[in-house]
Design a protein around this motif. Sequence first.
Motif, mmCIF file in Angstrom:
data_model
loop_
_atom_site.group_PDB
_atom_site.id
_atom_site.type_symbol
_atom_site.label_atom_id
_atom_site.label_comp_id
_atom_site.label_asym_id
_atom_site.label_seq_id
_atom_site.Cartn_x
_atom_site.Cartn_y
_atom_site.Cartn_z
ATOM 1 N N ARG A 532 5.467 1.543 -3.308
ATOM 2 C CA ARG A 532 6.788 1.714 -2.726
ATOM 3 C C ARG A 532 7.865 1.786 -3.810
ATOM 4 N NH1 ARG A 532 8.181 0.328 2.615
ATOM 5 N NH2 ARG A 532 6.289 -0.917 2.781
ATOM 6 N N THR A 542 4.084 -4.541 -2.555
ATOM 7 C CA THR A 542 3.880 -3.096 -2.431
ATOM 8 C C THR A 542 4.775 -2.312 -3.394
ATOM 9 O OG1 THR A 542 5.553 -2.793 -0.700
ATOM 10 C CG2 THR A 542 3.340 -3.402 0.012
ATOM 11 N N SER A 557 5.935 7.324 4.598
ATOM 12 C CA SER A 557 4.973 6.269 4.933
ATOM 13 C C SER A 557 3.835 6.277 3.931
ATOM 14 C CB SER A 557 4.413 6.475 6.343
ATOM 15 O OG SER A 557 3.629 7.660 6.394
ATOM 16 N N ALA A 558 3.080 5.175 3.902
ATOM 17 C CA ALA A 558 1.923 5.084 3.014
ATOM 18 C C ALA A 558 0.860 6.093 3.432
ATOM 19 C CB ALA A 558 1.365 3.668 3.047
ATOM 20 N N THR A 575 -4.392 3.733 2.701
ATOM 21 C CA THR A 575 -3.197 3.244 3.398
ATOM 22 C C THR A 575 -3.121 1.724 3.371
ATOM 23 O OG1 THR A 575 -3.183 5.176 4.855
ATOM 24 C CG2 THR A 575 -1.960 3.236 5.589
ATOM 25 N N ASN A 579 -0.259 -0.525 1.646
ATOM 26 C CA ASN A 579 0.544 -1.472 2.432
ATOM 27 C C ASN A 579 0.165 -2.920 2.160
ATOM 28 O OD1 ASN A 579 2.221 0.331 3.859
ATOM 29 N ND2 ASN A 579 0.574 0.797 5.302
ATOM 30 N N THR A 581 -2.490 -4.537 3.143
ATOM 31 C CA THR A 581 -2.992 -5.159 4.369
ATOM 32 C C THR A 581 -4.519 -5.219 4.315
ATOM 33 O OG1 THR A 581 -2.911 -2.991 5.463
ATOM 34 C CG2 THR A 581 -1.011 -4.440 5.750
#
Length: 699
Positions: A532, A542, A557-558, A575, A579, A581
Amino acid sequence: VQVTLPGLFRSGETLLGLLGTPNGDRNDDWRASDGAILSPPVDDMERMFSTAYNYCTQNWCVQDSSESLFVYGTDESFENINKCDEPFSSELEDAVAEIVADSSVNPDLSNICQGNLVCLVDGLCGDIEDAQAALENEQSIIETQVEVKTSLFSPEEVEAEAQEPETIPESPEPSLAPSSTPSKSFEPTLTPSGHSSLSPSVSLTPSESSDNIPVTVPSPTDAPVAQPSTGKQSVTIPGSISTSVDICVLSQNVREQFSNAVVQAISGVLRSSPNNNSIVKIASVCGVGSGRRSLSSRNLQNQSWQIEYEVTQTFTCEVASCSSPADFARLSTIANQVSTIINDSLTSGQFAVMLRANISPSSGINQTILDCLVVWGTISEARTEVRGPRTGVFYPDWQYQSGTCLEDGNEPLYMKKNDVWLFSSLEGCCSRFYSGWNFNKCMNVRGSGLWFVDHMNEKCVTDCKEENGGTCGGLANPLSDRLYSDPKSCCESELAYRFKDLCEAESLQSNCYAGTGKFYSGGVGGGEYCVRDCDPASGDSTCGGLVEESYVMLHDSAEACCQAEYQWIDVELCTVRSNQTRLEKYWPDKTNSKCYKDSENPTVDLSVQIFDTASECCKVGIFWLSENECLSASGVTPEVTAGSSKFYVDWERMKCVKDCDGAAPCGGFAHWWEYLYESASACCVKLPQYDSVEECVFA
């Protein structure tokens, strides 16, 4: 420093200042700069520490560079020497007070000093020897004072002062009217110094000086005094500002609120002006004038400023025509003071603070944007009805290449002989000889306040004198520097390779820029997935750093970034890494013949294939093992299954077995490579050594 004023010069004197009033009354020595009597110190503690410090800084410390009488050396300025706003440190005062209250705190020092505060201070800051030296120095000072008094005063004056009681009745408030008795005083010395100073003493006698800075002035003489003039003169100082908020796209109501806030902010910063009688009016907003021609039509090459305003001050002239040298000097002083105060407030950020405070929360401007508000601007030449000692004829300055037109009567002979070179206004001369982006420089020799590129530091700066600080980059080169109305347009045109948002933030010296929050390829910084556009110092894992170059592609967006920048990586895996996650899916570890859940054991190789289930991962990714063997190795409990009930050849037994788990004819679950037959007889064809199916099938 010991300062003594001989008694010869005390009689009838109305001087006051940091050193007190030499009228024989010690109770009125502490005064405000306007002459108001303040409470004197009650003891030596108040004379030496916080009470005295606050009295000096709040009443006599020079707060404004325009009031300073000193000349500063190389690498020195009023701003970096001025310490008026520094708070008093009470550490030493508390330590002295503690010893005075209780000698047992430091018995050795207390015994030597016997309550002498100077001795205690030197002892605490140094050692016992320093304390002893302080006592000896004080005695030497007393002896020196006696010698000075003996040399300057008559024996009667010395005797009278020695007999003067310590407590003197409080004297009435001194009259501000001129004394009928002529008095004598020394002319003030204006010797330059490299250090900031407390404000000089001021006379309580009304002064006819044109300067608003308080200075010591001679008392009236026996010569006749001219009657005061009733003539009035107005000085109008035009100015322009723009901000990091584009108010010109906002509603009319919001622009009006913003304009009112600007008026309040300018009025607020001008309250420090010695003669605060300023009237502030808006001249134009976003190029639309307020009942008069927009200033931009005169002073700028095009409409560049969000708000243009006028500050007007009125003063009483020395002569009815308002044309005396003192009147012209007063005019210049007012213009310089207004310009200095407003420029200093823009540089220090005070203007932006006051502007934010005066903008209503209901204005519709996002509070975060207001918190990061940056303001820049310029002050134009003052206007007045009475002209100074000028010719009214402007000519281009080719000789000294100042980049403007002059009005000093020194135009070359060839210009005097041909009026094509001469103009009756600065604007006309500048339009003719300094067109294009040089017009601003010509009209504003102190700087246009507009933006130009600083290639060395890879940002844009404002066109103004270097001492203004802040976003100021010095005066723009009238020949090579293009000028822009805002830093973003300057960055886009002159620093196209830089990411414009970051370039703008660095040009504005804003600490609020946090990036766009969009995603870009981490490969720019050596990463393997998208990151980001934000500062890692924010704590957001990120963040990959603020984008600095304009060639970097940003994505909303990613997922969009991964699809565009990492086509060889599973989009879902890319992704979740971008992010930061968790991925609840499986990947095959072909080296160890097992499958892992990515959320528990993340893969390092982002090119691996991802599967929804462990079973699918084992079947496809670890195909050389049976599904159950792979699942067992992966720590996953195999699902209960009856097998296919088909037959396959068990080459170790040399029998046909059934694909099931249990008693014969089950031979266990078939491996992936086993060929399955629909019936036992079809399987036994592969084992021709048996005479019957019964002999062929495992029993």
